[in-house]
Each structure stands twice: as structure tokens, then as C-alpha cells.
Design a protein around this motif. Structure first.
Motif, PDB file in Angstrom:
ATOM      1  N   GLU A 158      13.729  -4.115  -2.328  1.00 26.28           N
ATOM      2  CA  GLU A 158      14.401  -4.351  -1.042  1.00 26.28           C
ATOM      3  C   GLU A 158      13.756  -3.529   0.069  1.00 26.28           C
ATOM      4  O   GLU A 158      13.531  -4.024   1.177  1.00 26.28           O
ATOM      5  CB  GLU A 158      15.878  -3.992  -1.190  1.00 26.28           C
ATOM      6  CG  GLU A 158      16.710  -4.212   0.059  1.00 26.28           C
ATOM      7  CD  GLU A 158      18.160  -3.816  -0.142  1.00 26.28           C
ATOM      8  OE1 GLU A 158      18.830  -3.501   0.859  1.00 26.28           O
ATOM      9  OE2 GLU A 158      18.627  -3.800  -1.302  1.00 26.28           O
ATOM     10  N   ARG A 159      13.436  -2.280  -0.225  1.00 22.09           N
ATOM     11  CA  ARG A 159      12.813  -1.424   0.781  1.00 22.09           C
ATOM     12  C   ARG A 159      11.409  -1.899   1.134  1.00 22.09           C
ATOM     13  O   ARG A 159      10.996  -1.835   2.289  1.00 22.09           O
ATOM     14  CB  ARG A 159      12.767   0.014   0.280  1.00 22.09           C
ATOM     15  CG  ARG A 159      14.127   0.694   0.242  1.00 22.09           C
ATOM     16  CD  ARG A 159      14.047   2.031  -0.439  1.00 22.09           C
ATOM     17  NE  ARG A 159      15.352   2.677  -0.503  1.00 22.09           N
ATOM     18  CZ  ARG A 159      15.626   3.707  -1.286  1.00 22.09           C
ATOM     19  NH1 ARG A 159      14.681   4.211  -2.070  1.00 22.09           N
ATOM     20  NH2 ARG A 159      16.832   4.238  -1.295  1.00 22.09           N
ATOM     21  N   LEU A 160      10.673  -2.359   0.132  1.00 24.13           N
ATOM     22  CA  LEU A 160       9.323  -2.862   0.400  1.00 24.13           C
ATOM     23  C   LEU A 160       9.366  -4.051   1.350  1.00 24.13           C
ATOM     24  O   LEU A 160       8.564  -4.142   2.293  1.00 24.13           O
ATOM     25  CB  LEU A 160       8.642  -3.257  -0.911  1.00 24.13           C
ATOM     26  CG  LEU A 160       7.260  -3.908  -0.777  1.00 24.13           C
ATOM     27  CD1 LEU A 160       6.269  -2.945  -0.138  1.00 24.13           C
ATOM     28  CD2 LEU A 160       6.746  -4.383  -2.135  1.00 24.13           C
ATOM     29  N   THR A 194       1.290 -16.153   7.888  1.00 24.15           N
ATOM     30  CA  THR A 194       1.367 -16.194   6.424  1.00 24.15           C
ATOM     31  C   THR A 194       2.655 -15.569   5.933  1.00 24.15           C
ATOM     32  O   THR A 194       3.343 -16.109   5.051  1.00 24.15           O
ATOM     33  CB  THR A 194       0.166 -15.443   5.806  1.00 24.15           C
ATOM     34  OG1 THR A 194      -1.038 -15.845   6.449  1.00 24.15           O
ATOM     35  CG2 THR A 194       0.080 -15.708   4.319  1.00 24.15           C
ATOM     36  N   PHE A 195       2.985 -14.399   6.484  1.00 27.03           N
ATOM     37  CA  PHE A 195       4.186 -13.701   6.026  1.00 27.03           C
ATOM     38  C   PHE A 195       5.441 -14.510   6.345  1.00 27.03           C
ATOM     39  O   PHE A 195       6.355 -14.605   5.530  1.00 27.03           O
ATOM     40  CB  PHE A 195       4.274 -12.316   6.662  1.00 27.03           C
ATOM     41  CG  PHE A 195       5.423 -11.493   6.147  1.00 27.03           C
ATOM     42  CD1 PHE A 195       5.362 -10.909   4.887  1.00 27.03           C
ATOM     43  CD2 PHE A 195       6.575 -11.314   6.910  1.00 27.03           C
ATOM     44  CE1 PHE A 195       6.421 -10.159   4.391  1.00 27.03           C
ATOM     45  CE2 PHE A 195       7.641 -10.569   6.422  1.00 27.03           C
ATOM     46  CZ  PHE A 195       7.558  -9.994   5.160  1.00 27.03           C
ATOM     47  N   LYS A 196       5.497 -15.106   7.540  1.00 25.08           N
ATOM     48  CA  LYS A 196       6.661 -15.905   7.900  1.00 25.08           C
ATOM     49  C   LYS A 196       6.777 -17.144   7.029  1.00 25.08           C
ATOM     50  O   LYS A 196       7.884 -17.593   6.701  1.00 25.08           O
ATOM     51  CB  LYS A 196       6.591 -16.301   9.379  1.00 25.08           C
ATOM     52  CG  LYS A 196       6.860 -15.134  10.332  1.00 25.08           C
ATOM     53  CD  LYS A 196       6.800 -15.559  11.783  1.00 25.08           C
ATOM     54  CE  LYS A 196       7.103 -14.383  12.705  1.00 25.08           C
ATOM     55  NZ  LYS A 196       7.018 -14.760  14.138  1.00 25.08           N
ATOM     56  N   ALA A 197       5.638 -17.717   6.631  1.00 23.25           N
ATOM     57  CA  ALA A 197       5.672 -18.876   5.747  1.00 23.25           C
ATOM     58  C   ALA A 197       6.237 -18.493   4.383  1.00 23.25           C
ATOM     59  O   ALA A 197       7.026 -19.239   3.790  1.00 23.25           O
ATOM     60  CB  ALA A 197       4.268 -19.455   5.595  1.00 23.25           C
ATOM     61  N   LEU A 203       7.626  -3.995   4.960  1.00 23.48           N
ATOM     62  CA  LEU A 203       6.557  -4.949   5.237  1.00 23.48           C
ATOM     63  C   LEU A 203       6.888  -5.805   6.453  1.00 23.48           C
ATOM     64  O   LEU A 203       6.032  -6.046   7.313  1.00 23.48           O
ATOM     65  CB  LEU A 203       6.322  -5.823   4.007  1.00 23.48           C
ATOM     66  CG  LEU A 203       5.085  -6.730   4.024  1.00 23.48           C
ATOM     67  CD1 LEU A 203       3.831  -5.907   4.264  1.00 23.48           C
ATOM     68  CD2 LEU A 203       4.980  -7.503   2.713  1.00 23.48           C
ATOM     69  N   ALA A 204       8.135  -6.267   6.542  1.00 25.38           N
ATOM     70  CA  ALA A 204       8.544  -7.055   7.708  1.00 25.38           C
ATOM     71  C   ALA A 204       8.420  -6.239   8.986  1.00 25.38           C
ATOM     72  O   ALA A 204       7.964  -6.743  10.028  1.00 25.38           O
ATOM     73  CB  ALA A 204       9.985  -7.546   7.528  1.00 25.38           C
ATOM     74  N   HIS A 205       8.805  -4.971   8.924  1.00 26.11           N
ATOM     75  CA  HIS A 205       8.700  -4.090  10.095  1.00 26.11           C
ATOM     76  C   HIS A 205       7.245  -3.910  10.507  1.00 26.11           C
ATOM     77  O   HIS A 205       6.915  -3.955  11.699  1.00 26.11           O
ATOM     78  CB  HIS A 205       9.327  -2.735   9.756  1.00 26.11           C
ATOM     79  CG  HIS A 205       9.362  -1.774  10.895  1.00 26.11           C
ATOM     80  ND1 HIS A 205      10.248  -1.889  11.944  1.00 26.11           N
ATOM     81  CD2 HIS A 205       8.607  -0.664  11.165  1.00 26.11           C
ATOM     82  CE1 HIS A 205      10.052  -0.901  12.809  1.00 26.11           C
ATOM     83  NE2 HIS A 205       9.062  -0.155  12.357  1.00 26.11           N
ATOM     84  N   ASP A 221      16.505   1.894  13.159  1.00 23.36           N
ATOM     85  CA  ASP A 221      15.549   2.201  12.100  1.00 23.36           C
ATOM     86  C   ASP A 221      15.411   1.034  11.143  1.00 23.36           C
ATOM     87  O   ASP A 221      16.382   0.325  10.870  1.00 23.36           O
ATOM     88  CB  ASP A 221      15.984   3.463  11.340  1.00 23.36           C
ATOM     89  CG  ASP A 221      15.558   4.738  12.078  1.00 23.36           C
ATOM     90  OD1 ASP A 221      14.429   4.747  12.602  1.00 23.36           O
ATOM     91  OD2 ASP A 221      16.357   5.683  12.153  1.00 23.36           O
ATOM     92  N   PRO A 222      14.202   0.831  10.596  1.00 23.97           N
ATOM     93  CA  PRO A 222      13.948  -0.356   9.787  1.00 23.97           C
ATOM     94  C   PRO A 222      14.385  -0.254   8.345  1.00 23.97           C
ATOM     95  O   PRO A 222      14.465  -1.255   7.655  1.00 23.97           O
ATOM     96  CB  PRO A 222      12.409  -0.472   9.832  1.00 23.97           C
ATOM     97  CG  PRO A 222      11.943   0.938   9.988  1.00 23.97           C
ATOM     98  CD  PRO A 222      12.976   1.612  10.852  1.00 23.97           C
ATOM     99  N   MET A 223      14.679   0.950   7.828  1.00 25.89           N
ATOM    100  CA  MET A 223      14.919   1.120   6.396  1.00 25.89           C
ATOM    101  C   MET A 223      16.386   1.089   6.024  1.00 25.89           C
ATOM    102  O   MET A 223      16.753   1.332   4.885  1.00 25.89           O
ATOM    103  CB  MET A 223      14.290   2.438   5.921  1.00 25.89           C
ATOM    104  CG  MET A 223      12.800   2.512   6.181  1.00 25.89           C
ATOM    105  SD  MET A 223      11.858   1.194   5.394  1.00 25.89           S
ATOM    106  CE  MET A 223      11.779   1.810   3.731  1.00 25.89           C
TER     107      MET A 223
END
Length: 389
Positions: A54-56, A12-15, A60-62, A386-388
Motif C-alpha cells: 500500500e505504501r509503495l 503508462t502509470f495511469k493506464a 509511486l503515485a506521488h 502528506d502522501p504517506m
């Protein structure tokens, strides 16, 4: 979460993410729904939510990528919960946060993809996220925020400054982690920075800040910070840190102010008796961007386990570089300077399959370097960042 639920959340997220503006729309809807349900929370956030959106998206992707990696995901979520106390978010707000996230994803997912089973999978995912964040937020051993005073502001380049802050109370953090800061000139706007020094008895933090064109906070940090300014700082985050395994070799790749978390680790390692071999590549567009090279030279001379290789994309400084003294790249303990893009140069050495690898810099630099290394044969599991950022 079982593998089927994890797969549905990812699909779902990738879509949604397949649409270039999809993640940003989800983030925008999330805040709109949240503030509608909890209007009192709006006052804790800045007028412009561009950075928060942008951070969200990044967070979320991470999280979605690591749903089946609990050893990576759960510590990140606990740190995120501790960090979010700076906004004034309490346990009573978490149900609204979770419901807002599900509603936002549902709004922008394709109708044919959003089934009752997918809804249950997202509910399970969000329950895991909010529950773990809440546990982290309830860590009573840490304050919600720290306060400190700027004791030094040194302009290194037109758009780069080194700032030292002395905390009012000690902060426990690992060399290599990052935290967010709020300055008097930009209230309710938090900017993530990495300390360039490990924890010390003086309670001092050193930050390397580059002003980002169009940014709200970083230009003020560089150009309008004064000694005596009072800062607020949030709980430390991040998974980079001094390796415990002293036999496994380490590759560090830092560009621009991305050198800060790597330098903090090297200083901490220099205090130990035994360390693995470390090869640090430090890069910049121009020689002047290697502003911390003298410190790295001193570390390399004093510690034979450390190899430092400078890399520049251009051998000449830009016309606007105000320092009349040319930047020296020929310092004791350093390898000869290489010319090229840092990812391509490092990947040209080989796959580095025997190394643990840390990458620090701008998001585009981190991703490009990571892909270059993987194309050269580096196992993805060896690479950390790091993801952020």
C-alpha cells in the motif's frame, strides 16, 4: 527528465492504475521480483506485505505526479532514502530495486503501450528516483534508526491512546513531520506516526494512535503498549511545517488523530513572536473524537492569532463511549461547534483563496476535503498534505 519522458511515464502509470487492482498488482510483482533477485532482503520485511504494498503504491503515485516539480519531488525522495535504511537496504541493493520496479510496471502495462521509448523513459525515471534516494540514504549526519523508551501510555478512548516516548539520543525534525515506529510486539512492522509536539530539550515525542480495525500494528499500540517498552524510530519525513511567511494566512484542517502534526506546529508557532492568522478546523464523527480540544482551547486563549472551530458529524457520543463525563465542546477560545462533514463545512466558508492550507487525517478524509475545497474555488497549489497517510 524532459516533458516527453515525463508524459510517457505518467501515461503508462495511469493506464496501469485504470484497473482497480493494477497498482496493487504492480506492488506485489515488485516485491516478488526484488526478493527473487535479493533473497537476503526478505528477512528485513514482515511476513505480511500488505502495508508495504500500500505504501509503495502511494509513494509511486506521488512521485509520478511530481516528476516536473523538482522542488517537491527531490526532498521527498531524499527523505524516502533515509527512511529506507531501517530495512537494511544499502547502496548495493539499489540497482536491483530499480530493475524490479521497471520489470513490475512492464509486466502489468498493456503491450501496445510499452515501447522502447517508454522503457527508456521509465529507466530515466527510476534512475532519478534511486539516485536521489541513495544520496539521502548516505546522509552521515543521521542514524539509520533511533531508540526510545515509552514513558507514558494513556487510553483516551476505547480505540485511541496517547503515547509518550523518550529518545536515547536527540532527533532533529520539523513540527508537522512524521516518522515510522517499530514496537516489540510487532517486529519488522513499521507504522507511520506524527509527533504531536515539536522537538524539545527533553527528547520526548508524543504520539496519538487510533486502532484501525483489522490493522496489524495500531491495535497493539493502543491496547498492548506498556511503560518501559523499547521502540525503534526511523528518520523524519514529510513536507508539512511551520510557515516561514508570517504574513500569509494559514488554514489547517485536521480530523481524528490527524490533529497531531497540526498541533505540533501550533505549539511551535506559539513560541515565536510573530505569526500569521491561523484558522484551525478540527473534526470528528462524535464529540468524544475531539479528544484534544482542551489543549487547543488553551492555545487559542493564549494566542489571539489562532481561531479554532470544532466540527462533529453527530452531536451525540456513540453508545460504546466508556467515559461517563460528557465531552464539552463549549470551551474558552473556541468558536461554536458546527455539525456536518468537515470538508463540506470548511468549503462552505468560501474558497479560502488567500490561505495556505494544510489537511491532515485519513486518506479518504484528505482527498474528500481537498476536492470539496477545489470545487469551491480553492487553488490546488494552495493545498498541502502528506502522501504517506
Amino acid at each position: 527528465m524532459d516533458s516527453r519522458a515525463t508524459a510517457m511515464v505518467r501515461t503508462t502509470f495511469k493506464a496501469v492504475a485504470a484497473d482497480e487492482e493494477g497498482p496493487g498488482k504492480v506492488a506485489g510483482s515488485f516485491y516478488a521480483i526484488l526478493f527473487s533477485a535479493q533473497p537476503q532482503l526478505r528477512e528485513y520485511f514482515p511476513a505480511s506485505l500488505d502495508t508495504e504494498r500500500e505504501r509503495l503504491v502511494k509513494a509511486l503515485a506521488h512521485m509520478v505526479d511530481r516528476l516536473d516539480e523538482p522542488d517537491e519531488l527531490l526532498p521527498f525522495l531524499a527523505q524516502l532514502g533515509r527512511d529506507h535504511r531501517k530495512y537494511g537496504i544499502g547502496p548495493e541493493h539499489y540497482p536491483a530495486v530499480g530493475n524490479s520496479l521497471i520489470s513490475a510496471v512492464r509486466t502489468h502495462a498493456r503491450t501496445e503501450l510499452w515501447t522502447e521509448e517508454v522503457e527508456r523513459a521509465w529507466q530515466e525515471c527510476v534512475e532519478l528516483i534511486t539516485r536521489t534516494m541513495l544520496v539521502g540514504a548516505q546522509d552521515s549526519d543521521l542514524p539509520a534508526v533511533w531508540s526510545g523508551t515509552v514513558i507514558e501510555h494513556r487510553r483516551v478512548l476505547n480505540d485511541l491512546a496517547v503515547v509518550r516516548v523518550r529518545l536515547d539520543q536527540p532527533m532533529r525534525y520539523a513540527a508537522g513531520q512524521y516518522l515510522s515506529v517499530q514496537i516489540p510486539a510487532r517486529l519488522r512492522m513499521w507504522r507511520y506516526l506524527s509527533p504531536a509536539v515539536p522537538p524539545n530539550a527533553e527528547g520526548e515525542l508524543e504520539f496519538h494512535v487510533r486502532g484501525r480495525t483489522g490493522g496489524w500494528v495500531s491495535p497493539a499500540l493502543v491496547g498492548h503498549t506498556d511503560v518501559g517498552d523499547r521502540w525503534l524510530l526511523s528518520a523524519p519525513m514529510g513536507g508539512l511545517g511551520v510557515p516561514r511567511n508570517t504574513r500569509r494566512k494559514l488554514l489547517m484542517i485536521g480530523c481524528g488523530t490527524g490533529i497531531a502534526p497540526l498541533r505540533a506546529q501550533l505549539v511551535a508557532m506559539a513560541r515565536r513572536r510573530s505569526n500569521p492568522r491561523v484558522h484551525l478546523f478540527v473534526g470528528g464523527h462524535h464529540p468524544c473524537d475531539l479528544y484534544d480540544l482542551e489543549i487547543l482551547s488553551e492555545l487559542a486563549v493564549a494566542n489571539k492569532w489562532l481561531t479554532v472551530t470544532p466540527i462533529v458529524e453527530s452531536d451525540e457520543n456513540p453508545w460504546w463511549h466508556f467515559d461517563s463525563v460528557e465531552t464539552s465542546l463549549d470551551l474558552p477560545g473556541l468558536d461554536p461547534c458546527r455539525t456536518g462533514r468537515i470538508g463540506a463545512v470548511v468549503a462552505g466558508y468560501g474558497p479560502w483563496a488567500d490561505r495556505d492550507i494544510q489537511i491532515s487525517g485519513s486518506p479518504s478524509m484528505v482527498q474528500t476535503t481537498k476536492f470539496r475545497l477545489m470545487a469551491a474555488g480553492t487553488p490546488a497549489a494552495n493545498i498541502r498534505h502528506d502522501p504517506m497517510f
